[in-house]
Design a protein around this motif. Sequence first.
Motif, PDB file in Angstrom:
ATOM      1  N   ARG A   1     -10.647  -2.494   9.815  1.00 34.61           N
ATOM      2  CA  ARG A   1      -9.217  -2.253   9.964  1.00 34.61           C
ATOM      3  C   ARG A   1      -8.944  -1.126  10.949  1.00 34.61           C
ATOM      4  N   HIS A   2      -7.866  -1.239  11.664  1.00 38.01           N
ATOM      5  CA  HIS A   2      -7.616  -0.330  12.771  1.00 38.01           C
ATOM      6  C   HIS A   2      -6.244  -0.712  13.297  1.00 38.01           C
ATOM      7  N   TYR A   3      -5.538   0.182  13.888  1.00 38.31           N
ATOM      8  CA  TYR A   3      -4.282  -0.158  14.559  1.00 38.31           C
ATOM      9  C   TYR A   3      -3.257  -0.779  13.607  1.00 38.31           C
TER      10      TYR A   3
ATOM     11  N   PRO B   1     -10.485  11.282  21.027  1.00 40.94           N
ATOM     12  CA  PRO B   1     -10.187   9.944  20.505  1.00 40.94           C
ATOM     13  C   PRO B   1      -8.731   9.625  20.804  1.00 40.94           C
ATOM     14  N   SER B   2      -8.289   8.437  20.457  1.00 37.66           N
ATOM     15  CA  SER B   2      -6.886   8.106  20.654  1.00 37.66           C
ATOM     16  C   SER B   2      -6.003   9.042  19.808  1.00 37.66           C
ATOM     17  N   ALA B   3      -4.839   9.402  20.354  1.00 35.81           N
ATOM     18  CA  ALA B   3      -4.002  10.448  19.743  1.00 35.81           C
ATOM     19  C   ALA B   3      -3.043   9.873  18.700  1.00 35.81           C
ATOM     20  N   ASN B   4      -3.641   9.295  17.654  1.00 39.88           N
ATOM     21  CA  ASN B   4      -2.835   8.750  16.554  1.00 39.88           C
ATOM     22  C   ASN B   4      -3.513   9.122  15.246  1.00 39.88           C
ATOM     23  N   ARG B   5      -2.760   9.068  14.153  1.00 40.38           N
ATOM     24  CA  ARG B   5      -3.374   9.226  12.836  1.00 40.38           C
ATOM     25  C   ARG B   5      -4.412   8.128  12.660  1.00 40.38           C
TER      26      ARG B   5
ATOM     27  N   ALA C   1     -11.258   2.618   9.489  1.00 38.80           N
ATOM     28  CA  ALA C   1     -11.197   3.978   9.973  1.00 38.80           C
ATOM     29  C   ALA C   1     -10.628   4.018  11.374  1.00 38.80           C
ATOM     30  N   ASP C   2     -10.253   5.230  11.771  1.00 44.77           N
ATOM     31  CA  ASP C   2      -9.754   5.532  13.087  1.00 44.77           C
ATOM     32  C   ASP C   2      -8.382   4.928  13.330  1.00 44.77           C
TER      33      ASP C   2
ATOM     34  N   ILE D   1      -1.432   2.893  14.969  1.00 42.88           N
ATOM     35  CA  ILE D   1      -1.404   2.202  16.263  1.00 42.88           C
ATOM     36  C   ILE D   1      -1.661   3.229  17.369  1.00 42.88           C
ATOM     37  N   SER D   2      -2.484   2.867  18.339  1.00 37.64           N
ATOM     38  CA  SER D   2      -2.794   3.807  19.425  1.00 37.64           C
ATOM     39  C   SER D   2      -1.559   4.077  20.276  1.00 37.64           C
ATOM     40  N   PRO D   3      -1.474   5.277  20.872  1.00 32.59           N
ATOM     41  CA  PRO D   3      -0.300   5.665  21.654  1.00 32.59           C
ATOM     42  C   PRO D   3      -0.454   5.407  23.144  1.00 32.59           C
TER      43      PRO D   3
ATOM     44  N   ALA E   1      -6.638  16.703  12.289  1.00 29.56           N
ATOM     45  CA  ALA E   1      -5.301  16.251  12.703  1.00 29.56           C
ATOM     46  C   ALA E   1      -5.161  14.735  12.557  1.00 29.56           C
ATOM     47  N   LYS E   2      -6.235  14.002  12.855  1.00 27.39           N
ATOM     48  CA  LYS E   2      -6.177  12.538  12.781  1.00 27.39           C
ATOM     49  C   LYS E   2      -6.393  12.015  11.366  1.00 27.39           C
ATOM     50  N   GLY E   3      -7.015  12.859  10.515  1.00 28.88           N
ATOM     51  CA  GLY E   3      -7.448  12.355   9.219  1.00 28.88           C
ATOM     52  C   GLY E   3      -8.573  11.363   9.428  1.00 28.88           C
TER      53      GLY E   3
ATOM     54  N   VAL F   1      -4.932  -0.549  26.660  1.00 27.34           N
ATOM     55  CA  VAL F   1      -5.899  -0.684  25.560  1.00 27.34           C
ATOM     56  C   VAL F   1      -7.090   0.236  25.853  1.00 27.34           C
ATOM     57  N   GLU F   2      -7.767   0.634  24.781  1.00 26.89           N
ATOM     58  CA  GLU F   2      -8.856   1.591  24.912  1.00 26.89           C
ATOM     59  C   GLU F   2      -9.989   1.036  25.766  1.00 26.89           C
ATOM     60  N   SER F   3     -10.784   1.982  26.287  1.00 27.55           N
ATOM     61  CA  SER F   3     -11.882   1.626  27.186  1.00 27.55           C
ATOM     62  C   SER F   3     -12.862   0.639  26.549  1.00 27.55           C
TER      63      SER F   3
HETATM   64 MG    MG Z   1      -8.657   4.980  18.249  1.00 26.75          MG
END
Ligand code: MG
Length: 321
Positions: free
Chosen positions: A230-232, A144-148, A320-321, A152-154, A56-58, A181-183
Amino acid sequence: MSDKDVTEVVAADAAGIARAAQILESGGLVAVPTETVYGLAARADSGNAVAKIYAAKGRPDFNPLIVHVRDLEQALEIADFDERAFDLAARFWPGPLTLVLPLCDNASIASAVTAGLSTIALRQPSHPMMKALLAKLGHPLAAPSANRSEGISPTRPEHVLGSLGSEIPMVLDGGPCERGVESTIIALRAGGGWSLLRPGPITKDSLVRILGTESDDADDMIEAPGQLSRHYSPGKPVRLEAMRAEAGEFLIGFGPVRGDCNLSPAGDLKEAAARLYSCLHEAALSNKRAIAVAPVPHEGVGRAINDRLARAATPPGAGAD
Ligand code: MG
Ligand code: TXA
């Protein structure tokens, strides 16, 4: 899911939590609220269920997932705790601290969760609805965070819908995430050292006070495989340390730098963290071709904010992520 296009946003009351539990028990995915960001949850003991998260996230399959536990007792069935781990859990759980620890030999965790590593990332979340959900389930949740991947994280249900809406049957609506922001992720090394793998709401300073200075020997290095450059990514150029907008830029302000939206007019870093992803989502959806962001102090949770902003500003390439 069978009805791929209909993602229900369900209030996280007792009935909603019971339905989410049912979907998860039967190996499905549910986007769940946590105090940090929304997570994309699946039962951590099922390879099939966990495979759905990556699909789902790819998300690349070398990037392991965080496992969310109901309580310390459940955590002890999964990972080996030393004295430091017990101490940190006692101080910060439930809450936004993820511990990377040795995986127990007989843990009921699908191998895809750890991407084959001999360690596992664990945390006990504090969001009341996530706690209620975990209490109903007999197993922990990988989330994990619920985004592709790379998005950007939700921090709100609508962010999840915008990113994963056609991929999942249900978002459990727990309102906006308090921390934003994530843990914080830390690895405790066998030799007594420790490493900060991702800055977050639990500040490095507070960890240094408890654990002493972070180890700097490169041997036995544990890394977070997903923390690539890269991320977000908001899908537009991002310029940092901006005092004003240039033509065509959406300005995310902080304190006196007002902007098109403002992370915290009062200059409060906690508020800025809570609003960071909402502002990035707003900037991404605006008709401006680029994003500029005002300076945010590199202290306390400001380190986590600047870490995420630096990643958002990294041009397309690896990641990634
Ligand atoms: Mg994430
Ligand atoms: O706040 C959070 O932590 C959110 C909410 C949903 O709980 N979750 C989250 O998960 O941010 P995710 O998958 O987006 O980030 C997990 C990070 C990745 O960078 C991954 O590489 C790292 O944790 N990680 C997971 N297991 C690891 C391990 N065994 N060793 C090192 N890093 C690990």
